[in-house]
Motif scaffolding. Sequence first.
Motif, PDB file in Angstrom:
ATOM      1  N   THR A  47       0.799  -1.226   0.000  1.00 16.23           N
ATOM      2  CA  THR A  47       0.000   0.000   0.000  1.00 16.23           C
ATOM      3  C   THR A  47       0.830   1.273   0.000  1.00 16.23           C
ATOM      4  OG1 THR A  47      -0.135  -0.038   2.421  1.00 16.23           O
ATOM      5  CG2 THR A  47      -1.875  -1.168   1.214  1.00 16.23           C
ATOM      6  N   HIS A  48       2.098   1.175   0.374  1.00 12.82           N
ATOM      7  CA  HIS A  48       2.956   2.361   0.424  1.00 12.82           C
ATOM      8  C   HIS A  48       3.787   2.453  -0.856  1.00 12.82           C
ATOM      9  CE1 HIS A  48       1.818   1.985   4.601  1.00 12.82           C
ATOM     10  NE2 HIS A  48       2.390   3.137   4.892  1.00 12.82           N
ATOM     11  N   HIS A  49       3.348   3.256  -1.789  1.00 16.12           N
ATOM     12  CA  HIS A  49       4.064   3.392  -3.050  1.00 16.12           C
ATOM     13  C   HIS A  49       5.401   4.102  -2.837  1.00 16.12           C
ATOM     14  CE1 HIS A  49       0.606   2.550  -6.035  1.00 16.12           C
ATOM     15  NE2 HIS A  49       0.311   2.051  -4.856  1.00 16.12           N
ATOM     16  N   ASP A  50       5.453   4.982  -1.867  1.00 16.71           N
ATOM     17  CA  ASP A  50       6.699   5.682  -1.559  1.00 16.71           C
ATOM     18  C   ASP A  50       7.214   5.162  -0.220  1.00 16.71           C
ATOM     19  OD1 ASP A  50       8.810   7.401  -1.615  1.00 16.71           O
ATOM     20  OD2 ASP A  50       7.670   9.159  -0.948  1.00 16.71           O
ATOM     21  N   HIS A  51       7.683   3.919  -0.228  1.00 14.03           N
ATOM     22  CA  HIS A  51       8.088   3.281   1.028  1.00 14.03           C
ATOM     23  C   HIS A  51       9.437   3.763   1.529  1.00 14.03           C
ATOM     24  CE1 HIS A  51      10.614   0.908  -1.609  1.00 14.03           C
ATOM     25  NE2 HIS A  51       9.551   0.458  -2.261  1.00 14.03           N
ATOM     26  N   GLY A  52      10.266   4.317   0.639  1.00 15.83           N
ATOM     27  CA  GLY A  52      11.507   4.928   1.071  1.00 15.83           C
ATOM     28  C   GLY A  52      12.697   4.003   1.216  1.00 15.83           C
ATOM     29  N   PHE A  53      12.558   2.728   0.845  1.00 17.28           N
ATOM     30  CA  PHE A  53      13.669   1.793   1.012  1.00 17.28           C
ATOM     31  C   PHE A  53      14.505   1.713  -0.262  1.00 17.28           C
ATOM     32  CE2 PHE A  53      10.415   0.094   3.983  1.00 17.28           C
ATOM     33  CZ  PHE A  53      11.121   0.320   5.157  1.00 17.28           C
ATOM     34  N   ALA A  54      15.823   1.658  -0.071  1.00 20.59           N
ATOM     35  CA  ALA A  54      16.732   1.507  -1.202  1.00 20.59           C
ATOM     36  C   ALA A  54      16.964   0.042  -1.534  1.00 20.59           C
ATOM     37  CB  ALA A  54      18.067   2.184  -0.896  1.00 20.59           C
ATOM     38  N   LEU A  55      16.655  -0.855  -0.604  1.00 20.01           N
ATOM     39  CA  LEU A  55      16.854  -2.293  -0.805  1.00 20.01           C
ATOM     40  C   LEU A  55      15.982  -3.054   0.173  1.00 20.01           C
ATOM     41  CD1 LEU A  55      18.454  -4.744  -2.016  1.00 20.01           C
ATOM     42  CD2 LEU A  55      20.131  -4.383  -0.201  1.00 20.01           C
ATOM     43  N   ILE A  56      15.455  -4.190  -0.290  1.00 23.40           N
ATOM     44  CA  ILE A  56      14.649  -5.067   0.564  1.00 23.40           C
ATOM     45  C   ILE A  56      15.285  -6.448   0.581  1.00 23.40           C
ATOM     46  CG2 ILE A  56      12.383  -6.150   0.887  1.00 23.40           C
ATOM     47  CD1 ILE A  56      11.230  -3.694  -0.672  1.00 23.40           C
ATOM     48  N   VAL A  57      15.582  -6.940   1.777  1.00 19.28           N
ATOM     49  CA  VAL A  57      16.070  -8.308   1.966  1.00 19.28           C
ATOM     50  C   VAL A  57      14.903  -9.108   2.523  1.00 19.28           C
ATOM     51  CG1 VAL A  57      17.734  -9.804   3.126  1.00 19.28           C
ATOM     52  CG2 VAL A  57      18.427  -7.525   2.354  1.00 19.28           C
ATOM     53  N   LEU A  58      14.460 -10.100   1.752  1.00 16.24           N
ATOM     54  CA  LEU A  58      13.168 -10.732   2.015  1.00 16.24           C
ATOM     55  C   LEU A  58      13.288 -12.243   2.147  1.00 16.24           C
ATOM     56  CD1 LEU A  58      10.000 -10.467   2.031  1.00 16.24           C
ATOM     57  CD2 LEU A  58      10.114 -10.644  -0.467  1.00 16.24           C
ATOM     58  N   ASP A  59      12.956 -12.749   3.343  1.00 24.19           N
ATOM     59  CA  ASP A  59      12.860 -14.189   3.521  1.00 24.19           C
ATOM     60  C   ASP A  59      11.566 -14.664   2.858  1.00 24.19           C
ATOM     61  OD1 ASP A  59      13.454 -16.757   4.418  1.00 24.19           O
ATOM     62  OD2 ASP A  59      12.413 -16.475   6.320  1.00 24.19           O
ATOM     63  N   LEU A  60      11.561 -15.886   2.345  1.00 19.51           N
ATOM     64  CA  LEU A  60      10.361 -16.388   1.667  1.00 19.51           C
ATOM     65  C   LEU A  60       9.407 -17.113   2.602  1.00 19.51           C
ATOM     66  CD1 LEU A  60      11.630 -17.631  -1.813  1.00 19.51           C
ATOM     67  CD2 LEU A  60      10.802 -15.384  -1.123  1.00 19.51           C
ATOM     68  N   ASN A  61       9.932 -17.751   3.629  1.00 15.70           N
ATOM     69  CA  ASN A  61       9.101 -18.532   4.549  1.00 15.70           C
ATOM     70  C   ASN A  61       8.786 -17.693   5.778  1.00 15.70           C
ATOM     71  OD1 ASN A  61       7.730 -20.619   5.761  1.00 15.70           O
ATOM     72  ND2 ASN A  61       9.567 -21.669   6.465  1.00 15.70           N
ATOM     73  N   LEU A  62       7.621 -17.024   5.750  1.00 20.05           N
ATOM     74  CA  LEU A  62       7.252 -16.076   6.789  1.00 20.05           C
ATOM     75  C   LEU A  62       5.859 -16.369   7.339  1.00 20.05           C
ATOM     76  CD1 LEU A  62       8.330 -12.864   4.857  1.00 20.05           C
ATOM     77  CD2 LEU A  62       9.454 -13.713   6.931  1.00 20.05           C
ATOM     78  N   PRO A  63       5.601 -16.014   8.595  1.00 21.38           N
ATOM     79  CA  PRO A  63       4.231 -16.121   9.120  1.00 21.38           C
ATOM     80  C   PRO A  63       3.370 -14.985   8.583  1.00 21.38           C
ATOM     81  CG  PRO A  63       5.673 -15.165  10.774  1.00 21.38           C
ATOM     82  CD  PRO A  63       6.557 -15.551   9.613  1.00 21.38           C
TER      83      PRO A  63
END
Length: 263
Positions: free
Chosen positions: A65-81
Motif C-alpha cells: 500500500t505504500h508506493h513511496d516506502h523509502g527503502f533503497a533495498l529489501i532483503v526478504l525471507d520467503l518462509n514467513l508467518p
Amino acid sequence: MTSPDSLPSAADASAHGPATATPPALLLVEDDALLSSTLCSVFSAEGLAVTHLADGAAALARLATHHDHGFALIVLDLNLPGASGLEILAALRQHDRQTPVLILTARGAIEDRVRGLDLGADDYLAKPFVLDELEARVRALLRRHATLQASQQPAPSPGIAPRLTLGSLTFEPLNARFLLADAPLALPPREQRLLGCLIQHAGEPVDKARLTREAFGEEEAVGDNAIEVYVHRLRKRLEGSDVNLRTIRGLGYLLEQTTDGSA
C-alpha cells in the motif's frame, strides 16, 4: 564486517564533518530472531538505516500500500508467518519495479528461487549463507540502485533493426517478439530482454557486467545469481535447435549458431 568498498558508517561521516546525505534505508523481512539480530547488526555496521519486520502480513501491508516506502533495498525471507515472501514480492512489483529485492531461500528450494526471480526479485541467497557474501551482494545491489536513481535521462537508443536472425531464432525488436523455427517463443520479460541483448551481440561473448547493464541497467538492479538462472533457463529453451548459448570462462556468454543443428 568491513571491506574496502563498504558503505561509510555514521562514525566515518562525523570524522570528516557533518553528514551530507542520509544513509540508504534497508528493509529486512525475516522471522528468525537470532538471524535477524545478526543481520541488523551487520547492515547497521555497513552504514545502512535498517528497518526489521518479522511478520509477513505486516510487510505485505507496508509494501503493498505504500508506493513511496523509502527503502533503497529489501532483503526478504520467503518462509514467513502471515504472508509468504512471494506474496509480498508480487504485491510490491504491482507498483514498484525499481527497488532491488534480495530473497533468502532454503538451500534446496529451487522452485521458490525461480518463482521469486520470475516475480521480479533481483538476486537470491540460499541459507545457510556466508555473511561476507551477503554483504557483497547487498553492496552490489545498492550501487546499481544508486546509479539508476542518479540517471535522470534514458540512454540514447541506437538504431533499431526491424529483424535480427540467428539460425532458426528470430527477434523482432519493434514487436518485442521472438520466433524459434517460425513458432512464437514465449519468454518472461527478463529472459526476453536478456536474449534480446545476446542476439544483438550474436557471435561474440558478452560479459556479465555488460549484459546486466544493457539488458536491465536503465530499469532495475539484477544480481549475478539471477543472471545465471536466466541464462540456464534460456539454454534449456534453446535445446534441440540450431542455436546454442555457451559460457566462455573469463569472457562471458556467447549466443551462436551451431553447425550440426544441435545445441
